[in-house]
Design a protein around this motif. Structure first.
Motif, PDB file in Angstrom:
ATOM      1  N   THR A  24     -64.914   1.466  23.568  1.00  9.94           N
ATOM      2  CA  THR A  24     -65.954   1.858  22.624  1.00  9.94           C
ATOM      3  C   THR A  24     -65.945   3.376  22.532  1.00  9.94           C
ATOM      4  OG1 THR A  24     -67.661   2.086  24.313  1.00  9.94           O
ATOM      5  CG2 THR A  24     -67.386  -0.111  23.314  1.00  9.94           C
ATOM      6  N   PRO A  25     -66.484   3.960  21.454  1.00  6.85           N
ATOM      7  CA  PRO A  25     -66.549   5.426  21.388  1.00  6.85           C
ATOM      8  C   PRO A  25     -67.309   6.034  22.577  1.00  6.85           C
ATOM      9  CG  PRO A  25     -66.842   4.527  19.214  1.00  6.85           C
ATOM     10  CD  PRO A  25     -66.843   3.351  20.166  1.00  6.85           C
ATOM     11  N   ALA A  26     -68.368   5.382  23.024  1.00  9.51           N
ATOM     12  CA  ALA A  26     -69.126   5.910  24.168  1.00  9.51           C
ATOM     13  C   ALA A  26     -68.283   5.887  25.442  1.00  9.51           C
ATOM     14  CB  ALA A  26     -70.410   5.109  24.366  1.00  9.51           C
ATOM     15  N   ALA A  27     -67.560   4.785  25.671  1.00 11.73           N
ATOM     16  CA  ALA A  27     -66.703   4.694  26.854  1.00 11.73           C
ATOM     17  C   ALA A  27     -65.559   5.702  26.776  1.00 11.73           C
ATOM     18  CB  ALA A  27     -66.155   3.271  26.994  1.00 11.73           C
ATOM     19  N   TYR A  28     -65.013   5.882  25.584  1.00 14.02           N
ATOM     20  CA  TYR A  28     -63.929   6.848  25.408  1.00 14.02           C
ATOM     21  C   TYR A  28     -64.421   8.271  25.681  1.00 14.02           C
ATOM     22  CZ  TYR A  28     -60.034   9.329  23.288  1.00 14.02           C
ATOM     23  OH  TYR A  28     -58.970  10.171  23.077  1.00 14.02           O
ATOM     24  N   ALA A  29     -65.611   8.609  25.170  1.00 18.20           N
ATOM     25  CA  ALA A  29     -66.180   9.943  25.404  1.00 18.20           C
ATOM     26  C   ALA A  29     -66.445  10.159  26.891  1.00 18.20           C
ATOM     27  CB  ALA A  29     -67.468  10.111  24.600  1.00 18.20           C
ATOM     28  N   ALA A  30     -66.964   9.131  27.572  1.00 20.49           N
ATOM     29  CA  ALA A  30     -67.223   9.243  29.011  1.00 20.49           C
ATOM     30  C   ALA A  30     -65.911   9.422  29.775  1.00 20.49           C
ATOM     31  CB  ALA A  30     -67.968   8.005  29.507  1.00 20.49           C
ATOM     32  N   HIS A  31     -64.889   8.681  29.371  1.00 21.80           N
ATOM     33  CA  HIS A  31     -63.570   8.809  30.003  1.00 21.80           C
ATOM     34  C   HIS A  31     -63.023  10.228  29.835  1.00 21.80           C
ATOM     35  CE1 HIS A  31     -59.481   7.771  31.213  1.00 21.80           C
ATOM     36  NE2 HIS A  31     -59.074   8.379  30.114  1.00 21.80           N
ATOM     37  N   CYS A  32     -63.115  10.757  28.623  1.00 22.99           N
ATOM     38  CA  CYS A  32     -62.625  12.121  28.350  1.00 22.99           C
ATOM     39  C   CYS A  32     -63.416  13.148  29.145  1.00 22.99           C
ATOM     40  CB  CYS A  32     -62.717  12.430  26.860  1.00 22.99           C
ATOM     41  SG  CYS A  32     -61.534  11.511  25.873  1.00 22.99           S
ATOM     42  N   GLU A  33     -64.726  12.964  29.214  1.00 12.32           N
ATOM     43  CA  GLU A  33     -65.589  13.892  29.950  1.00 12.32           C
ATOM     44  C   GLU A  33     -65.235  13.868  31.436  1.00 12.32           C
ATOM     45  OE1 GLU A  33     -68.408  16.837  29.946  1.00 12.32           O
ATOM     46  OE2 GLU A  33     -67.678  15.765  28.197  1.00 12.32           O
ATOM     47  N   THR A  34     -65.003  12.695  31.991  1.00 12.06           N
ATOM     48  CA  THR A  34     -64.660  12.558  33.411  1.00 12.06           C
ATOM     49  C   THR A  34     -63.333  13.233  33.716  1.00 12.06           C
ATOM     50  OG1 THR A  34     -65.827  10.462  33.547  1.00 12.06           O
ATOM     51  CG2 THR A  34     -64.205  10.892  35.250  1.00 12.06           C
ATOM     52  N   HIS A  35     -62.340  12.998  32.878  1.00 19.67           N
ATOM     53  CA  HIS A  35     -61.015  13.550  33.137  1.00 19.67           C
ATOM     54  C   HIS A  35     -60.910  15.028  32.800  1.00 19.67           C
ATOM     55  CE1 HIS A  35     -59.387   9.842  34.469  1.00 19.67           C
ATOM     56  NE2 HIS A  35     -59.809   9.218  33.377  1.00 19.67           N
ATOM     57  N   GLN A  36     -61.791  15.508  31.953  1.00 20.02           N
ATOM     58  CA  GLN A  36     -61.779  16.934  31.606  1.00 20.02           C
ATOM     59  C   GLN A  36     -62.228  17.779  32.791  1.00 20.02           C
ATOM     60  OE1 GLN A  36     -64.413  17.961  28.419  1.00 20.02           O
ATOM     61  NE2 GLN A  36     -63.565  19.979  28.176  1.00 20.02           N
TER      62      GLN A  36
END
Length: 113
Positions: free
Chosen positions: A95-107
């Protein structure tokens, strides 16, 4: 803008005069650059056209809003479903929310040499 900050660029077709003036002012405040597209050029705005088309097909053409409050509630529910519960193929079935959380975590992960 506190969560992610202002975008580096804002792509626009320079719409109606009052809207365009407001957007230019907002860009000056947030130090965002503008990138203009040719008026009416669908090929330069494919993501917006795709989202707009889906919203129209899956919501606006189906619903019969009786007032503005009803429209706001239905569109808010649709946005919540779209962003939080509906996986997107272009995001690896997240989902867009899960993708954003994934990007935020890995950033914010420290880099390993």
């Amino acid at each position: 803008m506190p969560l992610r900050g202002a975008p580096a660029h804002l792509r626009t077709d320079n719409g109606p005069e009052l809207t365009a003036a407001a957007l230019r002012h907002w860009c000056r405040i947030w130090d965002t650059h503008t990138t203009y597209i040719e008026p009416g050029s669908r090929c330069e705005t494919p993501f917006v056209e795709s989202v707009d088309g889906r919203l129209r097909d899956e919501c606006l053409n189906i619903e019969d809003f009786t007032n503005i409050l009803e429209a706001q509630v239905i569109l808010k529910d649709r946005r919540t479903e779209y962003n939080n519960y509906r996986p997107h193929q272009s995001l690896g079935r997240l989902t867009p929310a899960a993708y954003a959380a994934h990007c935020e975590t890995h950033q914010h992960q420290p880099e390993h040499p």
